[in-house]
Design an enzyme around this catalytic site. Structure first.
Site, PDB file in Angstrom:
ATOM      1  CG  HIS A   1      -5.587  -2.123  -1.753  1.00  0.00           C
ATOM      2  ND1 HIS A   1      -4.423  -2.874  -0.946  1.00  0.00           N
ATOM      3  CD2 HIS A   1      -5.262  -0.784  -1.558  1.00  0.00           C
ATOM      4  CE1 HIS A   1      -3.844  -1.729  -0.267  1.00  0.00           C
ATOM      5  NE2 HIS A   1      -4.176  -0.756  -0.866  1.00  0.00           N
ATOM      6  CD  GLU A   2      -6.209   1.520  -4.405  1.00  0.00           C
ATOM      7  OE1 GLU A   2      -6.660   2.616  -3.535  1.00  0.00           O
ATOM      8  OE2 GLU A   2      -5.127   1.335  -4.524  1.00  0.00           O
TER       9      GLU A   2
ATOM     10  CB  CYS B   1      -1.019  -0.080   1.176  1.00  0.00           C
ATOM     11  SG  CYS B   1      -1.978   1.348   1.335  1.00  0.00           S
TER      12      CYS B   1
ATOM     13  CG  HIS C   1      -7.323   3.030   0.673  1.00  0.00           C
ATOM     14  ND1 HIS C   1      -6.544   2.953   1.777  1.00  0.00           N
ATOM     15  CD2 HIS C   1      -6.339   2.205  -0.166  1.00  0.00           C
ATOM     16  CE1 HIS C   1      -5.262   2.832   1.754  1.00  0.00           C
ATOM     17  NE2 HIS C   1      -5.172   2.238   0.702  1.00  0.00           N
TER      18      HIS C   1
END
Length: 219
Positions: free
Chosen positions: A173-174, A131, A177
């Site tokens: 993953h994004e 990351c 976030h």
């Protein structure tokens, strides 16, 4: 999300916002227009809040944000970048990643929502993940090998983006976030502590490399 070593050949297939195109320059127009921002680091509050939905589309401000995110992601050599990673509390992320089959995917999405993929149509894969907001360490994280994310582009047009393999990992993953979650949250306490120690040792060198690349771009 950090990137991996990729094939730099120019004849690979390319999909921009999910649609096939003949080609896409390594540094697209967004990178040329955008300004490089400092990337937020684990421990900063903006990374732990659920980001706000975008309500105004087609604005210069939103277009500038997307450009700046592409430029910042390029300098950091990331696979993807969420808006809160440059301190902006909005549900937007960008990606520029070559998948396991040699297809380059480039795009952005606003207000993304991940589909729930039935278990019979996916499998969990353990793979190394990093990351940009946790500079340095990579750790093995288990995620589904397929992802479908729905949202809109900066002008408000509907988007449906499907990813497999490492691109699916990037989309998940994004999206994490934007919900205030990091890949560190998927590790055991012991693994998390070790990753943070590694980050503390590596971050100054990572920051220096990013600054050097930004200077070369003249940003």
């Amino acid at each position: 999300m950090t990137g991996r070593l990729e094939d730099s050949s120019q004849d690979r297939r390319v999909r921009v916002r999910g649609r096939p195109v003949d080609s896409c320059p390594e540094d697209g127009p967004e990178v040329e227009r955008g300004a490089v921002h400092r990337i937020t680091v684990v421990g900063e509050d903006v990374l732990r809040r659920r980001c706000q939905e975008v309500t105004a589309f087609g604005t210069p401000e939103l277009s500038r944000l997307v450009d700046d995110m592409f430029a910042t992601n390029r300098v950091a050599r990331g696979a993807g970048l969420a808006a809160n990673q440059i301190g902006v509390d909005l549900q937007v992320f960008v990606w520029d990643i070559t998948d396991d089959w040699g297809v380059r995917h480039v795009g952005h999405i606003v207000n993304p929502v991940l589909d729930e993929i039935p278990a019979e149509h996916r499998r969990l894969v353990d793979e190394s993940e990093g990351c940009l907001s946790v500079p340095g360490p990579y750790r093995v994280v288990s995620r589904p090998d397929r992802a479908v994310v729905r949202g809109r582009d900066m002008d408000g047009a509907p988007l449906v983006i499907e990813g497999r393999g490492y691109f699916a990992r990037c989309l998940q993953h994004e999206t994490d976030h934007l919900h205030g979650r990091l890949y560190l949250d998927r590790l055991t306490r012991r693994e998390r502590r070790a990753a943070l120690r590694e980050m503390a040792e590596a971050k100054d060198e990572v920051f220096a490399r990013r600054a050097k690349r930004a200077a070369r771009l003249g940003t």
